[in-house]
Design an enzyme around this catalytic site. Structure first.
Site, mmCIF file in Angstrom:
data_model
loop_
_atom_site.group_PDB
_atom_site.id
_atom_site.type_symbol
_atom_site.label_atom_id
_atom_site.label_comp_id
_atom_site.label_asym_id
_atom_site.label_seq_id
_atom_site.Cartn_x
_atom_site.Cartn_y
_atom_site.Cartn_z
ATOM 1 C CE LYS A 48 21.837 -32.511 10.424
ATOM 2 N NZ LYS A 48 21.178 -33.233 11.525
ATOM 3 C CE1 TYR A 268 54.956 -42.971 10.798
ATOM 4 C CE2 TYR A 268 52.669 -42.539 10.206
ATOM 5 C CZ TYR A 268 53.955 -42.083 10.477
ATOM 6 O OH TYR A 268 54.214 -40.739 10.427
#
Length: 378
Positions: A48, A268
């Site tokens: 999955k 940042y």
């Protein structure tokens, strides 16, 4: 701030295509074979979520080649992808809607059923042949409540007698599958055994009974179960003591290299400020690709034979590492995680740094990162 120029290439290169997830299919095969040697049951390989980010079709093929006799997926579209790729072994899926049942039946996919209402929807589609009745033995997620099990099994036996459907399996899901003492797992196994007995009393004759995951397959003595579902173990997650090995390396290359002076801020907000002159390298992969932002204060990567710390905030498409005084150049290989055999971080390291589990690290690697398949880990 000043730029270090390479004698052989410019200091800035296009960043597209510099990162990749390298999947060793021989590790997938070895992990299946290792688990098959440890347990008497047949193996269902859980592929999955695009095989936990490794690539569903290549991994499924490798698992079947190594002896997995079933495949398991969560969603209907995942099952259909495997059938479209030509995989013919039995496939079980446990999440689907009514509109998808016709397609699943056309592709001969087994479906999980937890309630009488689920079963009635399934039998309304004449080409869905096989179901697995799921009993909630303690996880309290999907599955029939124990007090509704007798009604479900009797209804299933009724429809089976009419030829509307065949109950091929009975199953459940462990809540503490990774616990070494297996106390809770044994409680769940006893509930499942009772459920199987009631199903047989109702007239059902399931050919497969399954409960255990990768860890539970080893810790839980359940000879009356005929199938084990291996997910984490298939990819070498958390099971190194069993001799399983991780199948994926996440690789990149330095896109830029520059020298900065003491007191310079990086990325940042300038959360990181250098305390010395240093060389920094730009790695062109970021949180949009699955690199967890929260790992930054502890994270490191493997570059030029050493671990180099990640500094400053991890951005959407890139992050920065501190190379100190090591002479690195653009194009220098970077291992973000691997199996740890050379000293590089592992997916488990990144999971620890991010406060999560390795499964999430693998599943989080985005579609912008190409998967490359190979045999052997180098």
């Amino acid at each position: 701030m000043y730029l270090v120029q390479s004698r052989h290439r410019p200091a800035t290169r296009g960043i597209t295509g510099l990162s990749e997830a390298v999947v060793d299919l021989s590790a997938i095969r070895d992990n299946v074979r290792t688990l098959r040697r440890r347990v008497p049951q047949d193996v269902l390989a859980v592929v999955k979520a695009d095989a936990f980010g490794h690539g569903a079709v290549p991994v499924a093929r490798a698992a079947v080649e190594a002896g997995a006799t079933w495949l398991g997926v969560a969603r209907a579209d995942e099952a259909l992808q495997l059938r479209a790729a030509g995989l013919t072994v039995p496939i079980l899926t446990w999440l689907y809607d009514a509109a998808e049942l016709m397609l699943l039946g056309d592709m001969d996919v087994d479906v999980s059923v937890s309630t009488v209402a689920d079963l009635q929807r399934v039998v309304s589609i004449p080409n869905v042949h096989y179901v697995h009745l799921k009993l909630d033995t303690g996880l309290h997620r999907a599955g029939s409540a124990p007090d509704q099990w007798i009604e479900l099994t009797r209804t299933a036996a009724h429809y089976e007698a009419l030829g509307a459907v065949t109950v091929r399996g009975i199953w459940s899901h462990l809540s503490h599958g990774d616990s070494a003492d297996a106390v809770q797992s044994m409680r769940q196994l006893q509930v499942l055994r009772t459920g199987v007995g009631l199903a047989r009393r109702a007239g059902l004759r399931p050919s497969v009974v399954h409960l255990a995951n990768s860890a539970g397959a080893v810790t839980l003595d359940a000879p009356d179960c005929s199938l084990v579902r291996i997910g984490a173990g298939l990819y070498g997650i958390d099971e190194m003591a069993l001799g399983l090995r991780p199948a994926m390396r996440l690789m990149s290359k330095l896109a830029q290299v520059r020298r900065i002076r003491a007191g310079e801020g990086v990325s940042y907000g300038h959360d990181f400020v250098t305390d010395r002159d240093t060389t920094i390298g730009l790695v062109p992969i970021g949180y949009a690709d699955g690199i967890p932002r929260v790992a930054v204060r502890q994270a490191s990567v493997w570059c030029h034979g050493v671990r180099m710390p990640v500094i400053g905030r991890i951005a959407m498409d890139q992050f920065v590492i501190d190379a100190g005084d090591i002479a690195v150049e653009p194009g220098e290989p970077v291992t973000i995680f691997g199996d740890g055999s050379s000293g590089e971080p592992t997916a488990s390291d990144w999971a620890d740094w991010a406060g999560t589990i390795p499964h999430e690290i693998y599943c989080g690697i985005g579609s912008r990162v190409p998967r490359r398949y190979q045999e052997g880990n180098r």
